[in-house]
Design a protein around this motif. Structure first.
Motif, PDB file in Angstrom:
ATOM      1  N   MET A 120       0.851  -1.191   0.000  1.00  0.00           N
ATOM      2  CA  MET A 120       0.000   0.000   0.000  1.00  0.00           C
ATOM      3  C   MET A 120       0.889   1.245   0.000  1.00  0.00           C
ATOM      4  SD  MET A 120      -2.684  -1.458   2.867  1.00  0.00           S
ATOM      5  CE  MET A 120      -1.355  -2.130   3.891  1.00  0.00           C
ATOM      6  N   PRO A 121       1.268   1.740  -1.181  1.00  0.00           N
ATOM      7  CA  PRO A 121       2.131   2.916  -1.244  1.00  0.00           C
ATOM      8  C   PRO A 121       1.482   4.134  -0.602  1.00  0.00           C
ATOM      9  CG  PRO A 121       2.037   1.819  -3.371  1.00  0.00           C
ATOM     10  CD  PRO A 121       0.967   1.209  -2.505  1.00  0.00           C
ATOM     11  N   LEU A 122       2.276   4.834   0.206  1.00  0.00           N
ATOM     12  CA  LEU A 122       1.850   6.120   0.752  1.00  0.00           C
ATOM     13  C   LEU A 122       2.441   7.248  -0.081  1.00  0.00           C
ATOM     14  CD1 LEU A 122       2.204   5.370   4.571  1.00  0.00           C
ATOM     15  CD2 LEU A 122       0.156   5.243   3.134  1.00  0.00           C
ATOM     16  N   THR A 123       3.541   6.954  -0.777  1.00  0.00           N
ATOM     17  CA  THR A 123       4.134   7.847  -1.768  1.00  0.00           C
ATOM     18  C   THR A 123       3.782   7.259  -3.131  1.00  0.00           C
ATOM     19  OG1 THR A 123       6.021   8.292  -0.306  1.00  0.00           O
ATOM     20  CG2 THR A 123       6.293   8.817  -2.651  1.00  0.00           C
ATOM     21  N   PRO A 124       3.176   8.038  -4.029  1.00  0.00           N
ATOM     22  CA  PRO A 124       2.857   7.483  -5.345  1.00  0.00           C
ATOM     23  C   PRO A 124       4.090   6.852  -5.988  1.00  0.00           C
ATOM     24  CG  PRO A 124       1.857   9.637  -5.093  1.00  0.00           C
ATOM     25  CD  PRO A 124       2.774   9.443  -3.901  1.00  0.00           C
ATOM     26  N   GLY A 125       3.930   5.629  -6.450  1.00  0.00           N
ATOM     27  CA  GLY A 125       5.021   4.925  -7.120  1.00  0.00           C
ATOM     28  C   GLY A 125       5.914   4.108  -6.212  1.00  0.00           C
ATOM     29  N   ALA A 126       5.730   4.199  -4.898  1.00  0.00           N
ATOM     30  CA  ALA A 126       6.554   3.396  -3.993  1.00  0.00           C
ATOM     31  C   ALA A 126       6.324   1.915  -4.290  1.00  0.00           C
ATOM     32  CB  ALA A 126       6.221   3.702  -2.536  1.00  0.00           C
TER      33      ALA A 126
ATOM     34  N   ALA B  82       5.793   3.190   2.040  1.00  0.00           N
ATOM     35  CA  ALA B  82       4.666   2.278   1.864  1.00  0.00           C
ATOM     36  C   ALA B  82       4.353   1.565   3.169  1.00  0.00           C
ATOM     37  CB  ALA B  82       4.971   1.246   0.779  1.00  0.00           C
ATOM     38  N   LEU B  83       3.099   1.234   3.320  1.00  0.00           N
ATOM     39  CA  LEU B  83       2.676   0.290   4.342  1.00  0.00           C
ATOM     40  C   LEU B  83       2.607  -1.074   3.668  1.00  0.00           C
ATOM     41  CD1 LEU B  83      -0.326   2.214   5.960  1.00  0.00           C
ATOM     42  CD2 LEU B  83       1.980   1.939   6.895  1.00  0.00           C
ATOM     43  N   VAL B  84       3.054  -2.091   4.381  1.00  0.00           N
ATOM     44  CA  VAL B  84       2.965  -3.449   3.858  1.00  0.00           C
ATOM     45  C   VAL B  84       2.331  -4.319   4.947  1.00  0.00           C
ATOM     46  CG1 VAL B  84       4.195  -5.421   2.869  1.00  0.00           C
ATOM     47  CG2 VAL B  84       5.041  -3.091   2.453  1.00  0.00           C
ATOM     48  N   LEU B  85       1.204  -4.920   4.608  1.00  0.00           N
ATOM     49  CA  LEU B  85       0.548  -5.868   5.490  1.00  0.00           C
ATOM     50  C   LEU B  85       1.000  -7.245   5.049  1.00  0.00           C
ATOM     51  CD1 LEU B  85      -3.153  -5.993   6.526  1.00  0.00           C
ATOM     52  CD2 LEU B  85      -2.127  -7.983   5.457  1.00  0.00           C
TER      53      LEU B  85
END
Length: 156
Positions: free
Chosen positions: A106-112, A139-142
């Motif tokens: 889940m990118p928090l910065t576009p393109g991450a 990015a958040l990663v679950l």
């Protein structure tokens, strides 16, 4: 949103995939059915953002990574543990996945990206290993671990 509501949300997904082999077919299915723009992806992203902001997700920090196991593997999550990390342009500690790993990026910065993957799902097969790496921003990663199994490689 709280931890119990989060567990219910995650269980919608884990109920769909319980018993499915962790492989490229599962990755393709997750991206087709629950990828960016889907109701479940959007709900998980919103829940993770809320959990981080409220402090019940990613409550620990080490090496520039905010992280935390929010749910232990249980019947409620169909045998998967649930962890969430918040990373910004860095590599995490090397580890292996005895039973595989399912990651929601889940990118928090576009393109991450996470390990070269854009927003969406990435599945690691049983026995795989990596240095989890977020590049091109934050990015958040679950990640879902069958039976909560993970093995961190000792530092040299």
């Amino acid at each position: 949103m709280d931890v119990n509501e989060f567990q219910t949300l995650v269980a919608r997904l884990t109920g769909e995939i319980a018993g499915t082999p962790l492989d490229t077919r599962l990755e393709a299915r997750l991206n087709a059915d629950f990828g960016p723009g889907s109701d479940l992806y959007d709900a998980l992203l919103a829940a993770c953002r809320t959990g981080v902001a409220e402090g019940w997700l990613c409550s620990r920090e080490g090496g520039g990574i905010r992280y935390g196991r929010v749910l232990k593997a249980s019947d409620a999550t169909h045998g998967f543990s649930v962890d969430v990390v918040d990373m910004n342009d860095l590599a995490g500690p090397h580890h292996s996945h005895p039973n595989g790993e399912i990651d929601l990026i889940m990118p928090l910065t576009p393109g991450a990206q996470f390990d070269g993957h854009p927003a969406g799902w990435c599945v690691y097969e049983p026995g795989s290993a990596h240095h989890p790496t977020v590049s091109q921003g934050r990015a958040l990663v679950l990640y879902l671990l069958p039976q909560g199994a993970i093995h961190f490689t000792p530092a040299a």
